[in-house]
Scaffold this motif. Sequence first.
Motif, PDB file in Angstrom:
ATOM      1  N   LEU A 115      -9.051   6.233  -8.609  1.00 19.97           N
ATOM      2  CA  LEU A 115      -9.900   4.929  -9.040  1.00 19.97           C
ATOM      3  C   LEU A 115      -9.464   4.530 -10.847  1.00 19.97           C
ATOM      4  O   LEU A 115      -8.785   4.875 -11.264  1.00 19.97           O
ATOM      5  N   VAL A 116      -9.454   3.497 -10.408  1.00 14.12           N
ATOM      6  CA  VAL A 116      -8.685   2.145 -10.993  1.00 14.12           C
ATOM      7  C   VAL A 116      -9.886   1.485 -12.075  1.00 14.12           C
ATOM      8  O   VAL A 116     -10.529   0.649 -11.513  1.00 14.12           O
ATOM      9  N   ASN A 165      -6.520  14.640 -11.673  1.00  9.38           N
ATOM     10  CA  ASN A 165      -5.106  14.633 -10.931  1.00  9.38           C
ATOM     11  C   ASN A 165      -5.445  16.051 -10.299  1.00  9.38           C
ATOM     12  O   ASN A 165      -3.902  16.638  -9.814  1.00  9.38           O
ATOM     13  N   ASN A 166      -6.341  17.168  -9.221  1.00 13.75           N
ATOM     14  CA  ASN A 166      -5.906  17.069  -8.419  1.00 13.75           C
ATOM     15  C   ASN A 166      -7.180  17.505  -7.113  1.00 13.75           C
ATOM     16  O   ASN A 166      -7.780  17.517  -7.287  1.00 13.75           O
ATOM     17  N   GLY A 167      -6.616  15.931  -6.460  1.00  9.55           N
ATOM     18  CA  GLY A 167      -7.157  15.346  -5.227  1.00  9.55           C
ATOM     19  C   GLY A 167      -8.207  14.280  -6.263  1.00  9.55           C
ATOM     20  O   GLY A 167      -9.127  13.301  -5.206  1.00  9.55           O
ATOM     21  N   LEU A 168      -7.995  14.260  -7.856  1.00 12.06           N
ATOM     22  CA  LEU A 168      -8.544  12.448  -7.819  1.00 12.06           C
ATOM     23  C   LEU A 168      -7.632  12.307  -9.186  1.00 12.06           C
ATOM     24  O   LEU A 168      -7.668  12.623 -10.188  1.00 12.06           O
ATOM     25  N   ILE A 169      -7.089  10.895  -8.856  1.00 11.35           N
ATOM     26  CA  ILE A 169      -6.161  10.309  -9.594  1.00 11.35           C
ATOM     27  C   ILE A 169      -7.094   9.078 -10.872  1.00 11.35           C
ATOM     28  O   ILE A 169      -7.624   8.530  -9.975  1.00 11.35           O
ATOM     29  N   MET A 170      -6.390   9.168 -12.162  1.00  9.26           N
ATOM     30  CA  MET A 170      -7.142   7.847 -12.411  1.00  9.26           C
ATOM     31  C   MET A 170      -6.580   6.832 -13.441  1.00  9.26           C
ATOM     32  O   MET A 170      -6.172   8.312 -14.017  1.00  9.26           O
ATOM     33  N   ILE A 171      -6.604   5.462 -13.171  1.00 12.05           N
ATOM     34  CA  ILE A 171      -5.726   5.127 -14.328  1.00 12.05           C
ATOM     35  C   ILE A 171      -6.551   4.130 -15.211  1.00 12.05           C
ATOM     36  O   ILE A 171      -7.575   3.407 -13.960  1.00 12.05           O
ATOM     37  N   ASP A 172      -5.545   3.397 -15.229  1.00 12.24           N
ATOM     38  CA  ASP A 172      -6.572   2.261 -16.439  1.00 12.24           C
ATOM     39  C   ASP A 172      -6.220   1.365 -15.752  1.00 12.24           C
ATOM     40  O   ASP A 172      -6.190   0.838 -14.860  1.00 12.24           O
ATOM     41  N   GLY A 200       0.815  -1.269  -0.042  1.00 11.05           N
ATOM     42  CA  GLY A 200       0.348   0.211   0.193  1.00 11.05           C
ATOM     43  C   GLY A 200       1.118   1.417   0.091  1.00 11.05           C
ATOM     44  O   GLY A 200       0.667   1.870  -0.879  1.00 11.05           O
ATOM     45  N   ILE A 201       1.692   1.506   0.509  1.00  9.22           N
ATOM     46  CA  ILE A 201       2.949   1.930   0.653  1.00  9.22           C
ATOM     47  C   ILE A 201       3.547   2.754  -0.625  1.00  9.22           C
ATOM     48  O   ILE A 201       4.046   3.621  -0.693  1.00  9.22           O
ATOM     49  N   SER A 202       4.019   0.930  -0.853  1.00 10.45           N
ATOM     50  CA  SER A 202       4.609   1.391  -2.333  1.00 10.45           C
ATOM     51  C   SER A 202       3.682   2.544  -3.612  1.00 10.45           C
ATOM     52  O   SER A 202       3.929   3.022  -4.373  1.00 10.45           O
ATOM     53  N   ILE A 203       2.455   1.474  -3.765  1.00  7.87           N
ATOM     54  CA  ILE A 203       1.864   2.213  -4.226  1.00  7.87           C
ATOM     55  C   ILE A 203       0.982   3.739  -4.140  1.00  7.87           C
ATOM     56  O   ILE A 203       1.420   4.288  -5.152  1.00  7.87           O
ATOM     57  N   ARG A 204       1.218   4.010  -2.790  1.00  5.49           N
ATOM     58  CA  ARG A 204       0.919   5.795  -2.249  1.00  5.49           C
ATOM     59  C   ARG A 204       2.197   6.273  -2.773  1.00  5.49           C
ATOM     60  O   ARG A 204       1.773   7.311  -3.909  1.00  5.49           O
ATOM     61  N   ASN A 205       3.512   5.955  -2.926  1.00  4.51           N
ATOM     62  CA  ASN A 205       4.453   6.834  -3.499  1.00  4.51           C
ATOM     63  C   ASN A 205       4.430   6.751  -5.177  1.00  4.51           C
ATOM     64  O   ASN A 205       5.053   8.201  -5.384  1.00  4.51           O
ATOM     65  N   LYS A 206       4.355   5.546  -5.032  1.00  4.86           N
ATOM     66  CA  LYS A 206       4.069   5.076  -6.757  1.00  4.86           C
ATOM     67  C   LYS A 206       3.915   6.931  -7.690  1.00  4.86           C
ATOM     68  O   LYS A 206       3.568   7.564  -8.158  1.00  4.86           O
ATOM     69  N   TYR A 207       2.191   6.625  -6.670  1.00  3.55           N
ATOM     70  CA  TYR A 207       1.275   7.618  -7.332  1.00  3.55           C
ATOM     71  C   TYR A 207       0.994   9.472  -6.346  1.00  3.55           C
ATOM     72  O   TYR A 207       0.063  10.497  -6.536  1.00  3.55           O
ATOM     73  N   ASN A 208       2.471   9.598  -5.853  1.00  2.37           N
ATOM     74  CA  ASN A 208       2.141  11.065  -5.087  1.00  2.37           C
ATOM     75  C   ASN A 208       1.197  11.021  -4.332  1.00  2.37           C
ATOM     76  O   ASN A 208       0.365  12.725  -3.938  1.00  2.37           O
ATOM     77  N   ILE A 209       0.923  10.098  -3.358  1.00  2.00           N
ATOM     78  CA  ILE A 209      -0.674  10.135  -2.714  1.00  2.00           C
ATOM     79  C   ILE A 209       0.297  10.033  -1.280  1.00  2.00           C
ATOM     80  O   ILE A 209       1.431   8.840  -0.868  1.00  2.00           O
TER      81      ILE A 209
END
Length: 179
Positions: free
Chosen positions: A71-72, A92-99, A22-31
């Motif tokens: 959102l994934v 990209n301003n509070g909401l991240i969407m990835i494929d 979970g930490i790794s994913i957050r780091n990847k997406y700058n969360i």
Amino acid sequence: DKIYVALNAVKPLDFERNKKEGISIRNKYNIDKDDVVVGYLGSYAFYHNTELLIESAYKVLKDKNRVIFFLVGNGKHFKNCKRIANEKGILNNGLIMIDGVGKSDVSRLLSSMDITVLPGSTDIICPIKIMEYMSSETAVLAPNYKCNTEVLADNINGLLFEPHNSKDLSEKICFLIAR
């Protein structure tokens, strides 16, 4: 010989929460580690009503800091949701969407989320997505359909919101953020 039973369930260990991942994913997406992550992981099909989640995210983000909507998925309504989020100024301003991701990444992504939302479903069968969310130890929000109450007891092991009601969904998200 004429009756088949289709079990709708998950193997909980397949969705076991992994803090490191979970930490790794957050780091990847700058969360940031202190942000509350409200997530959706699923298809962008009409019955999942992902547009409702975009509308609710917009309402929540107007009033709350330290919240990220993540959102994934993919599907027919993905581009429309992205367009709506962009028009509202939250993409990209509070909401991240990835494929969408492969099956092997689902548990990792869910481990980065604090709250998971199923913004829509049919009213005839409880989606397996709810059980995946529960197995990943997130707070779960789902539409208040009888089929979903077979798995979720409101305010006990999840929260139910009025279907198609972005105000009610937003309020329930804010309630969980405050906890």
